[in-house]
Enzyme design. Structure first.
Site, PDB file in Angstrom:
ATOM      1  CB  CYS A  70      -0.999  -0.004   1.144  1.00 51.25           C
ATOM      2  SG  CYS A  70      -0.297   0.100   2.810  1.00 51.25           S
ATOM      3  CG  HIS A 120      -4.560   0.034   3.647  1.00 50.89           C
ATOM      4  ND1 HIS A 120      -3.716  -0.787   2.941  1.00 50.89           N
ATOM      5  CD2 HIS A 120      -5.506   0.449   2.771  1.00 50.89           C
ATOM      6  CE1 HIS A 120      -4.159  -0.882   1.683  1.00 50.89           C
ATOM      7  NE2 HIS A 120      -5.234  -0.126   1.556  1.00 50.89           N
ATOM      8  CG  HIS A 132      -6.507   0.286  -1.887  1.00 49.85           C
ATOM      9  ND1 HIS A 132      -6.630  -0.559  -0.813  1.00 49.85           N
ATOM     10  CD2 HIS A 132      -7.577   0.026  -2.681  1.00 49.85           C
ATOM     11  CE1 HIS A 132      -7.724  -1.297  -0.947  1.00 49.85           C
ATOM     12  NE2 HIS A 132      -8.310  -0.962  -2.061  1.00 49.85           N
TER      13      HIS A 132
END
Length: 156
Positions: A70, A120, A132
């Protein structure tokens, strides 16, 4: 005198970039200062870069150009846009200018958190969606924000 007759003398005194900013109603700043308008093209470019990575596989610790985790995707995207970010999602959150959900714009970073830690990150694409690199076995994709436990940051 008209504005056009002042342009040559303005160019010689202020420099072309300053006059162009003034001509389009921009704000002139001290050398080295970064305007909000200057930050937006980098955000737009980073968003375009992230979108162009659609389908790239997730790989823990990967920063591209063919595999990403990520924060590797956000780091890679902003690097291509001329901005440096640290490596991890938490470090990226710490480095950004924190903004409200109401103030978010395309290209801002969206940080997912639990308790006091960020786990994240993605790039805001507008309309409640992010680009993402989700997790192992998945690929870079556009997805609706699925949690209320998010924070927003703007890269300067």
């Amino acid at each position: 005198m008209s504005a056009q007759t002042h342009v040559p003398s303005l160019l010689s005194r202020a420099g072309t970039a300053s006059v162009l900013l003034a001509a389009v109603g921009g704000t002139m700043l001290a050398p080295g200062a970064v305007s909000e308008a200057h930050a937006l093209p980098a955000a737009a470019k980073a968003l375009d870069v992230a979108a162009s990575m659609k389908g790239a596989p997730y790989s823990y610790g990967a920063t591209g150009p063919h595999r990403f985790d990520c924060s590797g995707l956000t780091l890679f995207s902003y690097k291509k846009a001329g901005k440096a970010l640290p490596r991890t999602a938490q470090q990226q959150y710490n480095r950004t200018h924190h903004i409200s959900a109401a103030g978010r714009r395309q290209g801002d970073l969206v940080f997912f958190h639990s308790g006091g830690s960020v786990y994240h990150v993605g790039i805001y694409a507008g309309h409640g969606k992010i680009w993402h690199s989700p997790k192992s076995g998945q690929v870079v994709r556009l997805e609706r924000i699925w949690s209320r436990s998010v924070l927003y940051g703007r890269v300067r």
